[in-house]
Enzyme design. Sequence first.
Site, PDB file in Angstrom:
ATOM      1  CG  ASP A   1     -14.412  10.768 -91.549  1.00 56.11           C
ATOM      2  OD1 ASP A   1     -13.372  10.256 -91.985  1.00 56.11           O
ATOM      3  OD2 ASP A   1     -15.537  10.555 -92.032  1.00 56.11           O
TER       4      ASP A   1
ATOM      5  CD  GLU B   1     -11.340  12.002 -94.866  1.00 53.17           C
ATOM      6  OE1 GLU B   1     -10.946  11.015 -95.498  1.00 53.17           O
ATOM      7  OE2 GLU B   1     -12.477  12.068 -94.355  1.00 53.17           O
TER       8      GLU B   1
END
Length: 424
Positions: free
Chosen positions: A148, A181
């Site tokens: 992330d 991401e």
Amino acid sequence: MTMGAIARRITRVITAVVCVAVSVGVSVATLHVPTREGGGERFNPARYRGDVIADTVINHTTGVDKTQGTGTAGSPYDNKGYFPEAGYTPSDFHAPCSIWTYRDAESVWNCQVSGLQDLDTSSPHVRDVLSDYFVKLLDYGVAGFRVDAVKHMPPEDVLAIKKLVAKKSGRSMNDIWWTQEVIGDNAEAAEIQPRNYLKTGQVNEFQYAYRLKSLFSNSLAGGSLSIKDIPQNITDSGKASVFVTNWDTERNNMTLTYKDGDAYRLANAFMLAYPYGAPNVFSGYEFHDTDSGASGATATSVPDIDCSKDSGWSCTERWPDVHGMVGWHNVAGDAPLSDWQDDGDNMIAFGRGGRAFIAINNSVRTRTVTYHTALPAGEYCDVYASADCSGSVHVRFDGDATLTVPAGSAVAFHIAATPYTVRQ
């Protein structure tokens, strides 16, 4: 639930998934479709093992608005940087500051996103703690990671952490599936663009999802960008991880969602059929606003997924059309795009060599069209329509097939799904 109990539950889930033959791999909210095992035309799509992909958050911890507290596993924390269970102290975090602009990479890397305490990933101690975390998950049996908020860390930090993971686990870096991401925006600093993170692994290609929404909401082949050219000027296929929607984009109207009905189903079918990137099928729960949680969820727990009717969970991977297209994707394998045909608007069709073929009708009326395919003559199952071969397709000796495709639907078939194989 204690840390030990959580670890035991994770291990049970991973063991259950890996030991069962399935068509897709699992992560927290996304089904990563793995590559097929081996090549050749005589391919059995049922021969898959489940791959658990862990969703990891390594850039930041809790928000500074939480003075102190205890996590669901019983671990204490505060907003000064004390996380004794993890081994973090205030010196492991960047000095508090807010991101003032995304045009300055240092601001993005070293300040707090959404008020979350920002780990100093240049610190050897932080890298050591994080790499131990990844190795522990690998030891539990996960196959790889979705990482992330990667653009909030310098590329050299992310690469250094993955190198440590490889060294400690005795694996090659290339053997650890790793997707990141990195939301690309040309108006932002050059240093935080997706291309800077390709040495570490794949990157989530958000532009692909945005383009899918535009195309399926308007015209597939009649606009300024044809869907055939959807990878134009974005991440190279081998480094791209793609999706129709995810848990962030579905809430801000930037991508198609389950609420878009046929267009959403067709976009997933296209993603699984078109040879670009590593496809991820999102499976979540119904929502009514940006802050909607799962049905029955509390501040400290989320109930087990319930795929029964009216449960509030979408369970997209179980939809017959999506499940059928995962098998289609697996059979197509690395076969090149072939036999592209379109009507200049919302009817497209294409094959993947002599292995698979799909026709997509994004218009508002049923269409009957004869297409040329590279598949051998014979009878095939329409895997988009059903799993029991109740819909069938006849390919003539010249490779042509006349298909009747309902509005907002598709016809998809491949060499491993025939009336004979379904009966076995």
